[in-house]
Design an enzyme around this catalytic site. Structure first.
Site, short mmCIF file in Angstrom:
data_model
loop_
_atom_site.label_atom_id
_atom_site.label_comp_id
_atom_site.label_asym_id
_atom_site.label_seq_id
_atom_site.Cartn_x
_atom_site.Cartn_y
_atom_site.Cartn_z
N LYS A 14 50.84 45.09 48.26
CA LYS A 14 49.81 45.68 49.10
C LYS A 14 48.49 44.93 48.94
O LYS A 14 48.16 44.50 47.83
CB LYS A 14 49.63 47.15 48.73
CG LYS A 14 48.58 47.90 49.53
CD LYS A 14 48.44 49.32 49.03
CE LYS A 14 47.35 50.06 49.81
NZ LYS A 14 46.04 49.42 49.69
N LYS A 19 47.95 40.90 44.01
CA LYS A 19 49.07 39.96 44.17
C LYS A 19 48.60 38.51 44.16
O LYS A 19 49.27 37.65 43.59
CB LYS A 19 49.86 40.25 45.44
CG LYS A 19 49.06 40.04 46.71
CD LYS A 19 49.86 40.26 47.95
CE LYS A 19 48.98 40.12 49.18
NZ LYS A 19 48.11 38.94 49.18
N LYS A 45 43.53 36.80 55.17
CA LYS A 45 42.20 36.65 54.57
C LYS A 45 41.99 35.24 54.02
O LYS A 45 40.86 34.83 53.75
CB LYS A 45 42.00 37.67 53.45
CG LYS A 45 42.05 39.12 53.88
CD LYS A 45 41.48 40.06 52.84
CE LYS A 45 42.14 39.93 51.49
NZ LYS A 45 43.57 40.28 51.48
N ASP A 131 51.38 44.89 53.21
CA ASP A 131 51.02 46.20 53.78
C ASP A 131 51.90 46.56 54.96
O ASP A 131 52.33 47.70 55.11
CB ASP A 131 49.55 46.19 54.22
CG ASP A 131 48.61 46.14 53.04
OD1 ASP A 131 48.58 45.10 52.37
OD2 ASP A 131 47.91 47.14 52.80
#
Length: 290
Positions: A14, A19, A45, A131
């Site tokens: 998530k 991570k 991102k 996610d």
């Protein structure tokens, strides 16, 4: 230069669960041990490899495709700590397109440019946002690109919820040649019950926990300098935690097909842990308020 077939490993989790920090420290530990490593950030991102590169910017594959049509490997990569080759797949222009397509485009381009034949890595780590396991984000485990996948989770319910969804995707694709699960990485362990909760979730889903990463100020301090713990605090206990994870991943670790819980079972399991941790006090307070 390695002459062995590279091992491709996907690490999911998530967003915000750690991570990328975990993946980068594993890459750094593998490089420190003398392996040739490529880390491919598969998060829109585009910050997967930041702490391997001292916080420097790196053009993404999608941005380079949009700007120059056909970038070279040099255009979309940078050498990070220990010689790790860093690549960011990137994401769509905000408000337009699908975030998962960046992974597909990046993987296709890297194969066209014969990256793996030229760099000859021992390990290729894919750091993937977990996610939403749409078709794009499932590429590393769906198309046989990665041999195994690891799932990073904390004891927070939403992280467990995302891990369970990832198990659903792995169990769907594994029988037809997709990646199997290498195990669960329990991250940000802080509360007394966190390890037991994640152990129980792993047991109920037919999986196993391969490492416990404690929440540590050393991680936050290292990231302020744009570095992994392996680089910034190599003699710390936290660095040894990541080295142990790296040794497990580098070895011939067992893999399995997880058995995800259905929605009612997951909610019931979470409620039981809520009662166990809070002794039903939270529910009683809610009843009193109503």
């Amino acid at each position: 230069m390695s002459t062995n077939k590279p091992k491709h490993i996907a690490i999911y989790g998530k967003g915000g669960i750690g991570k990328s920090t975990t993946t980068s420290n594993i890459s750094a530990a593998l490089a420190e041990a003398g392996h040739r490593v490529i880390q491919i950030g598969c998060d829109p991102k585009s910050d997967s490899t930041t702490i391997l590169r001292g916080g420097e910017d790196l053009p993404t594959v999608l941005d380079s495709l949009r700007d120059s049509g056909r970038p070279t490997i040099a255009d979309v990569s940078a050498i990070g700590f220990g010689g790790v080759l860093c690549i960011e797949a990137g994401g769509p222009v905000p408000g337009v397109g699908c975030a998962g397509r960046g992974i597909n485009a990046a993987v296709d381009l890297l194969h066209e440019l014969k990256l793996f034949e030229e760099f000859k890595p021992d390990y290729v780590l894919y750091d993937v946002l977990g996610d939403v396991v749409c078709g794009g984000f499932a590429v590393p485990i769906r198309n046989g690109i990665a041999e195994s996948a690891f799932v990073v989770t904390s004891s927070d319910f939403m992280a467990i919820f995302a891990a369970n969804n990832l198990f659903k995707a792995i169990s769907k694709y594994a029988p037809s040649g997709g990646a199997r699960l290498g195990g669960v990485i329990a991250n940000s362990i802080q509360t007394p019950y966190a390890s037991a909760l994640i152990d129980d979730f792993a047991s109920r889903t037919g999986t196993n926990v391969v490492g416990y990463v404690p929440r540590s100020l050393t991680v936050a301090q290292s990231e302020l300098y744009g570095q992994t713990v392996i680089e910034a605090a190599p003699t710390s206990e936290q660095a040894d935690v990541y080295r142990q994870l790296a040794r497990h991943i580098a070895g011939d670790h067992p893999v399995s097909i997880p058995k995800p819980l259905n929605a009612p079972a997951l909610k019931q399991w979470a409620k039981q842990w809520g009662d166990r941790v809070f002794g039903g006090a939270a529910e009683r307070r809610l009843v009193e308020v109503v």
